[in-house]
Design a protein around this motif. Structure first.
Motif, PDB file in Angstrom:
ATOM      1  N   GLU A  20       0.847  -1.191   0.000  1.00  0.00           N
ATOM      2  CA  GLU A  20       0.000   0.000   0.000  1.00  0.00           C
ATOM      3  C   GLU A  20       0.883   1.241   0.000  1.00  0.00           C
ATOM      4  O   GLU A  20       1.697   1.431   0.900  1.00  0.00           O
ATOM      5  N   PHE A  21       0.743   2.077  -1.024  1.00  0.00           N
ATOM      6  CA  PHE A  21       1.685   3.190  -1.161  1.00  0.00           C
ATOM      7  C   PHE A  21       1.498   4.247  -0.075  1.00  0.00           C
ATOM      8  O   PHE A  21       0.405   4.764   0.144  1.00  0.00           O
ATOM      9  N   HIS A  22       2.603   4.546   0.597  1.00  0.00           N
ATOM     10  CA  HIS A  22       2.673   5.669   1.523  1.00  0.00           C
ATOM     11  C   HIS A  22       4.140   6.049   1.667  1.00  0.00           C
ATOM     12  O   HIS A  22       4.985   5.178   1.901  1.00  0.00           O
ATOM     13  N   PRO A  23       4.482   7.332   1.506  1.00  0.00           N
ATOM     14  CA  PRO A  23       5.894   7.728   1.553  1.00  0.00           C
ATOM     15  C   PRO A  23       6.603   7.374   2.849  1.00  0.00           C
ATOM     16  O   PRO A  23       7.821   7.154   2.854  1.00  0.00           O
ATOM     17  N   THR A  38       6.342   4.717   4.655  1.00  0.00           N
ATOM     18  CA  THR A  38       6.331   3.278   4.926  1.00  0.00           C
ATOM     19  C   THR A  38       7.670   2.821   5.496  1.00  0.00           C
ATOM     20  O   THR A  38       8.738   3.178   5.000  1.00  0.00           O
ATOM     21  N   CYS A  77      10.547   7.244   2.254  1.00  0.00           N
ATOM     22  CA  CYS A  77      10.763   8.602   1.767  1.00  0.00           C
ATOM     23  C   CYS A  77      12.103   9.179   2.200  1.00  0.00           C
ATOM     24  O   CYS A  77      12.587  10.147   1.599  1.00  0.00           O
ATOM     25  N   THR A  82       0.185  11.068  -5.257  1.00  0.00           N
ATOM     26  CA  THR A  82      -0.845  11.553  -4.337  1.00  0.00           C
ATOM     27  C   THR A  82      -2.116  10.723  -4.469  1.00  0.00           C
ATOM     28  O   THR A  82      -2.746  10.350  -3.467  1.00  0.00           O
ATOM     29  N   GLN A 125      -1.625   7.294  -2.891  1.00  0.00           N
ATOM     30  CA  GLN A 125      -1.667   7.360  -1.436  1.00  0.00           C
ATOM     31  C   GLN A 125      -3.101   7.505  -0.940  1.00  0.00           C
ATOM     32  O   GLN A 125      -3.511   6.816   0.011  1.00  0.00           O
ATOM     33  N   GLU A 126      -3.869   8.374  -1.579  1.00  0.00           N
ATOM     34  CA  GLU A 126      -5.251   8.588  -1.135  1.00  0.00           C
ATOM     35  C   GLU A 126      -6.112   7.350  -1.387  1.00  0.00           C
ATOM     36  O   GLU A 126      -7.014   7.043  -0.610  1.00  0.00           O
ATOM     37  N   GLN A 140      -4.937   4.380  -1.256  1.00  0.00           N
ATOM     38  CA  GLN A 140      -4.290   3.278  -0.537  1.00  0.00           C
ATOM     39  C   GLN A 140      -4.034   2.112  -1.497  1.00  0.00           C
ATOM     40  O   GLN A 140      -4.293   0.945  -1.192  1.00  0.00           O
TER      41      GLN A 140
END
Length: 489
Positions: free
Chosen positions: A267-270, A272, A286, A359, A362-363, A365
């Motif tokens: 699940e993309f999130h900077p 992580t 990140c 973006t 991320q939103e 997920q």
């Protein structure tokens, strides 16, 4: 000789390493041989599978021509300097020239105590061995500079960590195991002679085109900066989170090393991260480019006395070299991102478009890996081959973003099929997903290596989707998620 050793690092002698024979294990048994790598190294894989070969891989026998040593190094660990670390559970058996004349280290990891063990037992549980075998070979198949796995052997002994687990030994191959922390070890001791010896050695071994430079230390610093910048760009493009980017885990040859608490982002999130020991998120996804540059600044500090006798002049030269990191990283990252997005190049509006994509992911997920495979399918929907896009359900934000991307595609000179091939090559359908690795480890602890073998074989061709292996391409279900990984020491 069964293993054609041709050693050079051991010849440097003390203080770079200490002579160290592996500690025998109780009952070695073969888990897997990397036959393709063995043949590249001019080693007969059938010999490696023999009783004698397994004895050597387990550390129960020293092969002819081997000069076992354990290396000295220091390192910044989570920002704090430790002046003495060293190979606490690894022994370099020697070096091998492959079919193309390239030199590689052959090292045993988990082969017993060394002078650098600092109270540890020098052993490895089977889990970290299976994890490193799977992930390092997957990285190599994806074209990421990486250490390699030649073999995995169980020991017939139990290893105590948080609990009790079967032991194992990994036979690891690397262009070399010389680290930023190796330079720091001698700089901390103000041993300028040894530092200069290492600079000459590393330049000759890894960057021979820079051997004639006016200043060898500056040439080495610039070369390592470029290699590391390109490496970290590859990590970011694949969603790989290393987890323990200490300076002792940063090889001067520019290869990824130490696959302990690593994982691929789903699940993309900077922000992580997975490492159980990274309490502050220092090594989150990140932060990896910035941490790499920080580590390289520590290398620059170690080399200052060799860059210039005048400290101010040395610092200025080091700063100029370090400024090259960002430019090289951005260039490599944007080139890779262009491939993932099916673009011939990246202009400023494309960079903005990519930022908007991240973006959206991320939103939504969204799964980082499958999102790019979905885009690759969408660019040429009539293609016979599939990019695993059918496994991905796009979220609302991604669907809103896609028309702008499709409009940008119309300005490309190449046809959709050609762009799709580039996209498939840049974005794997299969990655070493954390829940699958964990399952392979748990099975392996019980003596069942079927999933381990299946993962290794599938990940060797991870950019080619095969529907029969769709279960290996899917993200973890909520109950399967593994959010923390461990180093195994």
């Amino acid at each position: 000789m069964p293993i054609p050793f041709d050693n050079s690092f051991a010849a440097l002698g003390s203080p770079f390493s200490s002579v160290q024979t592996p500690v025998p294990v109780e009952k070695p048994a073969l888990i897997k041989i990397n036959s393709t790598l063995a043949e590249q190294l001019n080693i007969d894989p059938h010999w490696l599978e023999s009783h004698e070969g397994i004895e050597v891989l387990a550390g129960n026998r020293v092969a002819e021509g081997s000069e076992p040593t354990s290396a000295a190094y220091a390192g910044h660990q989570f920002g704090h300097f430790n002046p003495q670390l060293g190979d606490g559970r690894a022994i370099l058996l020697g070096e091998i020239l492959d079919k193309n004349g390239h030199r590689y280290d052959l090292q045993l990891k988990g082969s017993g105590r060394t002078p650098w063990s600092r109270g540890g037992d020098g052993r490895s549980p089977i889990g970290p061995v299976l994890r490193e075998y799977i992930v390092s070979e997957a990285m190599a198949a994806l074209g990421v500079p990486s250490t390699r796995a030649l073999a995995a052997v169980s020991t017939g002994e139990q290893v105590v960590r948080d609990g009790v687990a079967p032991g194992a030994v990994l036979a690891r191959v690397a262009s070399s195991h010389i680290r930023v922390g190796t330079m720091q070890y001698f700089a901390a001791r103000e041993d300028r002679k040894s530092l200069a010896t290492l600079v000459t050695y590393v330049l000759e071994r890894h960057y021979p085109d820079r051997r004639g430079a006016d200043n060898a230390a500056t040439a080495l610093l610039e070369s390592v900066i470029e290699a590391q910048a390109r490496l970290i760009a590859r990590w970011q493009l694949l969603g790989f989170v290393h987890g323990v980017m200490n300076t002792d885990n940063m090889l001067l040859c520019g290869e990824t090393v130490d696959y302990g608490p690593c994982a691929f982002m789903e699940e993309f999130h900077p922000e992580t991260l997975f490492s159980s020991i990274d309490q502050q998120g220092r090594y989150a996804y990140c932060n990896q480019p910035g941490i790499a540059q920080w580590n390289l600044a520590r290398l620059a500090e170690a080399l200052l006395p060799l860059i210039n006798e005048d400290t101010d002049a040395a610092v200025e030269a080091a700063k100029q070299a370090l400024q090259g990191f960002t430019e090289t990283f951005e260039s490599a990252y944007q080139a890779g991102l262009a491939d993932k997005l099916g673009l011939s190049d990246m202009n400023q509006s494309d960079i903005t478009l990519a930022d908007e994509l991240f973006t959206a992911l991320q939103e939504d997920q969204a799964d980082f890996t499958l999102a790019f495979r979905f885009l690759a399918d969408e660019i040429n929907p009539g293609a016979q081959n599939t990019g695993a896009g059918a496994l991905f359900s796009p979220g609302q934000k991604l669907l809103e973003w896609m028309p702008r991307w499709m409009q940008r595609q119309q300005a490309q000179n190449s046809d959709a099929a050609t762009r799709q091939i580039r996209m498939f090559a840049a974005s794997p359908a299969f990655i070493p997903r954390n829940h699958l690795i964990q399952r392979a480890i748990e099975d392996g602890e019980s003596g069942d290596y079927a999933l381990f073998h299946r993962l290794v074989e599938r990940l060797a061709h991870s950019t080619s989707y095969a529907g029969d292996d769709s279960d290996l391409a899917l993200p973890a279900k909520p109950q399967e998620r593994v959010t923390r990984t461990f180093c195994g020491t």
